[in-house]
Design a protein around this motif. Structure first.
Motif, mmCIF file in Angstrom:
data_model
loop_
_atom_site.group_PDB
_atom_site.id
_atom_site.type_symbol
_atom_site.label_atom_id
_atom_site.label_comp_id
_atom_site.label_asym_id
_atom_site.label_seq_id
_atom_site.Cartn_x
_atom_site.Cartn_y
_atom_site.Cartn_z
ATOM 1 N N GLN A 283 3.825 -18.193 57.945
ATOM 2 C CA GLN A 283 3.734 -17.365 59.156
ATOM 3 C C GLN A 283 2.504 -17.756 59.967
ATOM 4 O O GLN A 283 1.418 -17.903 59.411
ATOM 5 C CB GLN A 283 3.656 -15.879 58.772
ATOM 6 C CG GLN A 283 4.959 -15.313 58.220
ATOM 7 C CD GLN A 283 6.027 -15.087 59.298
ATOM 8 O OE1 GLN A 283 5.859 -15.453 60.474
ATOM 9 N NE2 GLN A 283 7.146 -14.513 58.889
ATOM 10 N N TYR A 293 4.334 -7.732 55.982
ATOM 11 C CA TYR A 293 4.725 -7.632 54.575
ATOM 12 C C TYR A 293 4.429 -6.236 54.038
ATOM 13 O O TYR A 293 5.249 -5.655 53.311
ATOM 14 C CB TYR A 293 3.969 -8.664 53.720
ATOM 15 C CG TYR A 293 4.265 -10.122 54.039
ATOM 16 C CD1 TYR A 293 5.293 -10.501 54.895
ATOM 17 C CD2 TYR A 293 3.499 -11.131 53.471
ATOM 18 C CE1 TYR A 293 5.535 -11.839 55.173
ATOM 19 C CE2 TYR A 293 3.745 -12.471 53.739
ATOM 20 C CZ TYR A 293 4.761 -12.819 54.601
ATOM 21 O OH TYR A 293 4.993 -14.149 54.872
ATOM 22 N N TYR A 312 15.208 -16.256 51.475
ATOM 23 C CA TYR A 312 14.475 -17.023 52.492
ATOM 24 C C TYR A 312 12.986 -16.898 52.180
ATOM 25 O O TYR A 312 12.199 -16.415 52.988
ATOM 26 C CB TYR A 312 14.794 -16.526 53.905
ATOM 27 C CG TYR A 312 16.267 -16.508 54.212
ATOM 28 C CD1 TYR A 312 16.875 -17.597 54.816
ATOM 29 C CD2 TYR A 312 17.064 -15.400 53.887
ATOM 30 C CE1 TYR A 312 18.231 -17.592 55.100
ATOM 31 C CE2 TYR A 312 18.422 -15.383 54.153
ATOM 32 C CZ TYR A 312 19.002 -16.476 54.755
ATOM 33 O OH TYR A 312 20.340 -16.463 55.025
ATOM 34 N N GLY A 314 10.439 -19.038 51.519
ATOM 35 C CA GLY A 314 9.354 -19.924 51.951
ATOM 36 C C GLY A 314 8.510 -20.350 50.758
ATOM 37 O O GLY A 314 9.024 -20.816 49.736
ATOM 38 N N ILE A 318 6.083 -13.329 50.399
ATOM 39 C CA ILE A 318 6.505 -11.915 50.363
ATOM 40 C C ILE A 318 6.657 -11.453 48.920
ATOM 41 O O ILE A 318 6.014 -10.486 48.489
ATOM 42 C CB ILE A 318 7.841 -11.703 51.128
ATOM 43 C CG1 ILE A 318 7.646 -12.018 52.610
ATOM 44 C CG2 ILE A 318 8.351 -10.280 50.946
ATOM 45 C CD1 ILE A 318 8.875 -11.789 53.468
ATOM 46 N N VAL A 334 15.532 -22.985 51.012
ATOM 47 C CA VAL A 334 16.283 -24.232 51.122
ATOM 48 C C VAL A 334 15.376 -25.473 51.175
ATOM 49 O O VAL A 334 15.822 -26.577 50.848
ATOM 50 C CB VAL A 334 17.257 -24.148 52.332
ATOM 51 C CG1 VAL A 334 16.547 -24.463 53.638
ATOM 52 C CG2 VAL A 334 18.473 -25.012 52.139
ATOM 53 N N VAL A 335 14.114 -25.329 51.599
ATOM 54 C CA VAL A 335 13.216 -26.500 51.696
ATOM 55 C C VAL A 335 12.558 -26.755 50.331
ATOM 56 O O VAL A 335 11.826 -25.911 49.810
ATOM 57 C CB VAL A 335 12.136 -26.288 52.796
ATOM 58 C CG1 VAL A 335 11.106 -27.407 52.791
ATOM 59 C CG2 VAL A 335 12.789 -26.189 54.169
ATOM 60 N N ASP A 359 18.011 -23.648 47.116
ATOM 61 C CA ASP A 359 19.435 -23.587 47.455
ATOM 62 C C ASP A 359 19.531 -22.889 48.813
ATOM 63 O O ASP A 359 18.533 -22.399 49.343
ATOM 64 C CB ASP A 359 20.180 -22.757 46.383
ATOM 65 C CG ASP A 359 21.665 -23.106 46.312
ATOM 66 O OD1 ASP A 359 22.191 -23.681 47.293
ATOM 67 O OD2 ASP A 359 22.299 -22.794 45.297
ATOM 68 N N SER A 360 20.753 -22.812 49.346
ATOM 69 C CA SER A 360 20.925 -21.968 50.524
ATOM 70 C C SER A 360 21.016 -20.528 50.017
ATOM 71 O O SER A 360 21.487 -20.275 48.890
ATOM 72 C CB SER A 360 22.189 -22.349 51.281
ATOM 73 O OG SER A 360 23.316 -21.909 50.563
ATOM 74 N N ALA A 361 20.551 -19.601 50.833
ATOM 75 C CA ALA A 361 20.553 -18.190 50.423
ATOM 76 C C ALA A 361 21.981 -17.733 50.096
ATOM 77 O O ALA A 361 22.197 -16.976 49.140
ATOM 78 C CB ALA A 361 19.955 -17.330 51.530
ATOM 79 N N GLU A 362 22.955 -18.236 50.868
ATOM 80 C CA GLU A 362 24.343 -17.807 50.653
ATOM 81 C C GLU A 362 24.861 -18.268 49.288
ATOM 82 O O GLU A 362 25.473 -17.495 48.548
ATOM 83 C CB GLU A 362 25.291 -18.229 51.791
ATOM 84 C CG GLU A 362 24.931 -19.486 52.596
ATOM 85 C CD GLU A 362 23.772 -19.317 53.558
ATOM 86 O OE1 GLU A 362 23.825 -18.392 54.381
ATOM 87 O OE2 GLU A 362 22.820 -20.117 53.486
ATOM 88 N N PRO A 383 15.723 -17.327 59.215
ATOM 89 C CA PRO A 383 15.324 -17.913 60.498
ATOM 90 C C PRO A 383 16.082 -17.247 61.649
ATOM 91 O O PRO A 383 16.878 -16.327 61.425
ATOM 92 C CB PRO A 383 15.702 -19.382 60.345
ATOM 93 C CG PRO A 383 16.730 -19.421 59.277
ATOM 94 C CD PRO A 383 16.489 -18.249 58.386
HETATM 95 C C1 LIG Z 1 11.290 -16.893 58.739
HETATM 96 S S1 LIG Z 1 10.985 -17.997 57.417
HETATM 97 C C2 LIG Z 1 10.415 -16.894 56.184
HETATM 98 C C3 LIG Z 1 9.691 -17.499 55.043
HETATM 99 C C4 LIG Z 1 8.896 -16.538 54.160
HETATM 100 N N1 LIG Z 1 9.656 -15.367 53.816
HETATM 101 C C5 LIG Z 1 7.576 -16.169 54.821
HETATM 102 O O1 LIG Z 1 7.372 -15.016 55.222
HETATM 103 O O2 LIG Z 1 6.712 -17.050 54.955
HETATM 104 C C6 LIG Z 1 12.616 -18.455 56.939
HETATM 105 C C7 LIG Z 1 12.707 -19.398 55.770
HETATM 106 O O3 LIG Z 1 14.086 -19.603 55.456
HETATM 107 C C8 LIG Z 1 14.289 -20.944 55.089
HETATM 108 N N2 LIG Z 1 15.742 -21.192 55.293
HETATM 109 C C9 LIG Z 1 16.394 -21.555 56.418
HETATM 110 N N3 LIG Z 1 17.725 -21.555 56.221
HETATM 111 C C10 LIG Z 1 17.932 -21.184 54.933
HETATM 112 C C11 LIG Z 1 19.086 -20.975 54.137
HETATM 113 N N4 LIG Z 1 20.321 -21.169 54.617
HETATM 114 N N5 LIG Z 1 18.928 -20.586 52.857
HETATM 115 C C12 LIG Z 1 17.680 -20.387 52.335
HETATM 116 N N6 LIG Z 1 16.547 -20.566 53.047
HETATM 117 C C13 LIG Z 1 16.663 -20.948 54.328
HETATM 118 C C14 LIG Z 1 13.331 -21.720 55.961
HETATM 119 O O4 LIG Z 1 13.036 -22.972 55.393
HETATM 120 C C15 LIG Z 1 12.114 -20.764 55.994
HETATM 121 O O5 LIG Z 1 11.232 -21.068 54.936
#
Ligand SMILES: C[S@@+](CC[C@H](N)C(=O)[O-])C[C@H]1O[C@@H](n2cnc3c(N)ncnc32)[C@H](O)[C@@H]1O
Length: 451
Positions: A283, A293, A312, A314, A318, A334-335, A359-362, A383
């Motif tokens: 952030q 948070y 998600y 990061g 959190i 995902v990263v 992984d992807s959140a889904e 995002p």
């Molecule tokens: C708004 S940021 C929030 C990160 C963390 N919660 C924070 O407060 O620092 C969104 C995060 O979702 C990740 N992301 C994007 N698409 C995603 C997906 N489909 N599945 C999981 N993570 C994803 C991004 O890489 C990013 O780290």
């Protein structure tokens, strides 16, 4: 009949979600930069479409009491501070209204009292990260920001909302690139070497990371560049090169190379230490992200029996903030480098009741459901594009008591809240927290509970 270049007198009646003034005349809705509700202006008609027009202020006939007259208009023209012409208290009210309108228009919810936007005491120089283009302007290498809706670089040294030491490092890097005769990127010709300079600075630690984004691997006289910069900035502990040879607007390419020091910097949030890699999300406003948070944690009302999903996640900021208060935290991101950071961050802070997956959140949500994991609270912090229908359905299928939705885009949040309400959840609290003062961006926390 209205015509292009005509000068007309209009009153500004509204502000779009991106901060443009709105005027109505002869069946047209006009969008006007640097014009605030209540102001009467002489407007030049720039463009007319079917029933939409774009105008420019030629002269103000009256000013809004909410106008910040002191703003350097470069910050409006570049979009660095596209709401900076509005007084801060009016910005906070504007953001609350954006949340109310999105919930009413998109989710059909009008019975919720949106709380007041939590603001910053000093809403300037708050950004801990900068990403600035490097281009040639009038024969000279410059750093700055693009004029809105263009790729024309406006040279800037004081970025207004960025930490001042970040600004200083950008200027020092620019001066050295000039001195060493290193070439800026030319987008049209697809030539030159330096595309972007990215800087990150730990809010509490002051540690700095510099990422030089180049079109090719070889940087002439790179040793001199590193030596001079680290001499001038002893807290510059990480210099990284990123190679991006694509014709794209994305800042980073795939390849990162360590040029000096550490691959990461460390910062603190809510008492925990966090390692942050170059491609990981962090952030940009640490002080307000801590409040964000804390708001989520307050809404969740966590207890020692809670099993929590941090979707998600990061670098884990959190979930790790509350892990010690709950039974277990499951995170998904995902990263890859960010997931590696989150695992290290758990260990670094002596936290072992967390599980992170890349992984992807889904996908992860479906897997957790299949594995029989029963979360009591789900945090989501997606995002701008928000959640997917499949994520929402999977999350509802395990019937958590609470869903804490942290959002940086009220439109997609309202869309997702609508689906959660259709699936048996009720929105009971919403509080905007101003992570991006002087810009139109709205961040908020929402609490949904099982009805
Ligand atoms: C708004 S940021 C929030 C990160 C963390 N919660 C924070 O407060 O620092 C969104 C995060 O979702 C990740 N992301 C994007 N698409 C995603 C997906 N489909 N599945 C999981 N993570 C994803 C991004 O890489 C990013 O780290």
């Amino acid at each position: 009949m209205l015509e292009k270049n005509q000068i007309v007198e209009v009153e500004i009646v509204d502000l779009t979600h991106e901060g443009q003034g709105v005027a109505k005349l002869d069946g047209f809705v006009f969008f006007v930069d640097n014009a605030l509700p209540g102001e009467r202006i002489k407007m030049k008609v720039l463009k007319l479409k079917k029933n939409i027009g774009f105008g420019k202020v030629e002269e103000w006939l009256s000013f809004s009491a909410d106008r910040n007259q002191d703003l350097d208009l470069t910050y409006l023209r570049t979009g660095i501070a596209d709401l900076g012409h509005l007084n801060y208290s009016a910005q906070l009210a504007f953001k609350k209204k954006q949340v109310e309108m999105a919930l009413r228009k998109i989710a059909g919810i009008s019975d919720i009292v949106v709380e007041d936007t939590q603001g910053m005491s000093t809403p300037l120089a708050y950004r801990n990260k900068a990403a600035v283009p490097v281009r040639r302007v009038n024969g000279q290498l410059e750093t700055g920001f693009f004029r809105k809706n263009s790729h024309d670089l406006v040279p800037i040294e004081d970025f207004y909302i960025q930490n001042k030491e970040i600004d200083a490092l950008i200027v020092a890097t620019r001066d050295l690139l000039r001195k060493l005769d290193l070439k800026p990127y030319d987008e049209k010709e697809q030539t030159g070497l330096f595309r972007n300079i990215v800087v990150r600075r730990g809010h509490y630690t002051g540690q700095m990371m510099l990422v030089l984004v180049t079109t090719r691997p070889k940087i002439f006289r790179v040793e001199t560049l590193i030596e001079r910069l680290t001499e001038a900035f002893p807290n510059l502990i990480s210099i990284i090169q990123n190679i991006n040879d694509q014709n794209t607007n994305a800042i980073f390419g795939q390849e990162f190379r360590l040029l000096h020091g550490s691959e990461k910097i460390v910062d603190r949030m809510l008492g925990n230490e966090f390692e942050i890699s170059a491609p990981s999300f962090y952030q940009v406003n640490t002080e307000m992200a801590e409040l964000l948070y804390q708001t989520g944690i307050e809404f969740a009302g966590l207890s020692a029996d809670d099993v929590v999903i941090d979707a998600y996640s990061g670098i884990g900021t959190i979930g790790l903030s509350f892990a010690k208060q709950v039974k277990h935290v499951y995170g998904v991101e995902v990263v890859e480098k960010a997931v590696a950071d989150s695992k290290k961050n758990a260990t670094r802070n002596g936290i072992n009741n967390v599980t992170y997956v890349c992984d992807s959140a889904e996908n992860a949500m479906q897997k957790w459901v299949a594995d029989g994991i029963k979360p009591t609270v789900i945090f989501v912090d997606p995002p701008r594009k928000g959640l997917t229908e499949s994520f929402i359905k999977a999350s509802v299928s395990v019937a958590p008591e609470k869903i804490v939705y942290i959002s940086c885009n009220v439109a997609t949040m309202a869309r997702d809240v609508k689906l959660y309400e259709e699936l048996g959840y009720k929105l009971i609290k919403v509080r905007p927290v101003d992570l991006f003062p002087n810009t139109h961006h709205v961040e908020c926390v929402a609490l949904l509970v099982k009805a």
